[in-house]
Design a protein around this motif. Structure first.
Motif, PDB file in Angstrom:
ATOM      1  N   TYR A 117       0.849  -1.183   0.000  1.00  0.00           N
ATOM      2  CA  TYR A 117       0.000   0.000   0.000  1.00  0.00           C
ATOM      3  C   TYR A 117       0.889   1.239   0.000  1.00  0.00           C
ATOM      4  O   TYR A 117       1.844   1.330   0.779  1.00  0.00           O
ATOM      5  CB  TYR A 117      -0.900   0.012   1.234  1.00  0.00           C
ATOM      6  N   LEU A 137      -0.515   5.573   7.118  1.00  0.00           N
ATOM      7  CA  LEU A 137      -1.340   4.369   7.039  1.00  0.00           C
ATOM      8  C   LEU A 137      -0.729   3.255   7.870  1.00  0.00           C
ATOM      9  O   LEU A 137       0.479   3.213   8.101  1.00  0.00           O
ATOM     10  CB  LEU A 137      -1.540   3.928   5.591  1.00  0.00           C
ATOM     11  N   ALA A 141      -1.298  -1.064   8.061  1.00  0.00           N
ATOM     12  CA  ALA A 141      -1.949  -2.253   7.506  1.00  0.00           C
ATOM     13  C   ALA A 141      -1.712  -3.428   8.446  1.00  0.00           C
ATOM     14  O   ALA A 141      -0.574  -3.839   8.657  1.00  0.00           O
ATOM     15  CB  ALA A 141      -1.416  -2.556   6.108  1.00  0.00           C
ATOM     16  N   LEU A 158      -6.725  -2.149   6.751  1.00  0.00           N
ATOM     17  CA  LEU A 158      -5.831  -1.012   6.879  1.00  0.00           C
ATOM     18  C   LEU A 158      -6.585   0.223   7.329  1.00  0.00           C
ATOM     19  O   LEU A 158      -7.796   0.357   7.132  1.00  0.00           O
ATOM     20  CB  LEU A 158      -5.102  -0.736   5.563  1.00  0.00           C
ATOM     21  N   ARG A 185     -11.027   3.530   7.770  1.00  0.00           N
ATOM     22  CA  ARG A 185     -10.649   2.121   7.873  1.00  0.00           C
ATOM     23  C   ARG A 185     -11.297   1.332   6.737  1.00  0.00           C
ATOM     24  O   ARG A 185     -12.447   1.576   6.374  1.00  0.00           O
ATOM     25  CB  ARG A 185     -11.091   1.535   9.212  1.00  0.00           C
ATOM     26  N   ALA A 215       3.138   0.556   3.379  1.00  0.00           N
ATOM     27  CA  ALA A 215       2.978  -0.639   4.209  1.00  0.00           C
ATOM     28  C   ALA A 215       2.988  -1.850   3.297  1.00  0.00           C
ATOM     29  O   ALA A 215       2.241  -1.889   2.309  1.00  0.00           O
ATOM     30  CB  ALA A 215       1.690  -0.598   5.016  1.00  0.00           C
TER      31      ALA A 215
END
Length: 204
Positions: A8, A43, A45, A51, A61, A199
């Protein structure tokens, strides 16, 4: 056998998702991005589907890999307490936090990553993010790491699935990965906007 992975990438214009279906290190940018037009600057995860992100407007979320979103609850929002601190941000396998000591031992650090393991490794982005320093003794001594990235480093993310792997993003949209605890780096891909957070997780 290698497992599939998801990366991500929070950027100035949304959340990008890279996939490595075969776990062979061939990361591909998926065509559909999430939160288009939103600046995603932090962020966390928990796995490949769950995440939480921080945008300029809200904490959100998703439990389906970024397809649907809802407002994050208080417990999720607490993951981003580091945003309210004036101390140096630090990326760990548990997520983002702040550095524990006032003196890091390297000047002008703007980002820090802690790689856990038998021998803890520190990575610091210095000189406004254009250089990376590496320490294997808690910051007592530092060695410069050579990298070919363009622009300034804007995000670190130690891997949650392998202690030797760490990710980095730049303000030119480049994404880099190190498989040897920050000694050497490989270019993995790019997004068309500055990277703010990363992430990487395995697909269960």
């Amino acid at each position: 056998m290698a497992k599939a992975g998801v990366l991500y990438v929070g950027a100035d214009n949304g959340l990008y998702i890279f996939s490595d279906p075969g776990g062979a290190g061939r990361w591909r940018l998926l065509p559909d991005m999430a939160l288009s037009g939103e600046q995603v600057f932090a962020l966390v995860a928990a796995d490949s589907l769950s995440l939480v992100v921080a945008t300029k407007q809200a904490f959100l979320r998703s439990d389906d890999g970024g397809r649907q979103w809802r407002e994050a609850d208080a417990e999720d929002r607490a993951l981003f307490n580091f945003l309210a601190s004036d101390r140096l941000p630090v990326a760990t396998v548990q997520g983002m936090g702040v550095w524990r000591d006032a003196d890091l031992g390297v000047p002008d650090a703007r980002l820090l990553a802690v790689l856990s393991g038998k021998q803890e490794v520190l990575l610091a982005a210095v000189a406004e993010g254009t250089r990376v320093m590496r320490s294997e003794d808690g910051g007592k001594t530092w060695q410069e790491v050579t990298g070919a990235w363009q622009g300034a480093l804007s995000a670190f993310a130690p891997s949650t699935y392998h202690i030797d792997v760490v990710w980095a993003g730049t303000d030119t949209g480049q994404i880099w990965r190190s498989d040897d605890r920050g000694r050497t780096w490989q270019h993995v891909g790019s997004v068309p906007s500055p990277v703010r957070c990363l992430a990487a997780v395995r697909v269960a």
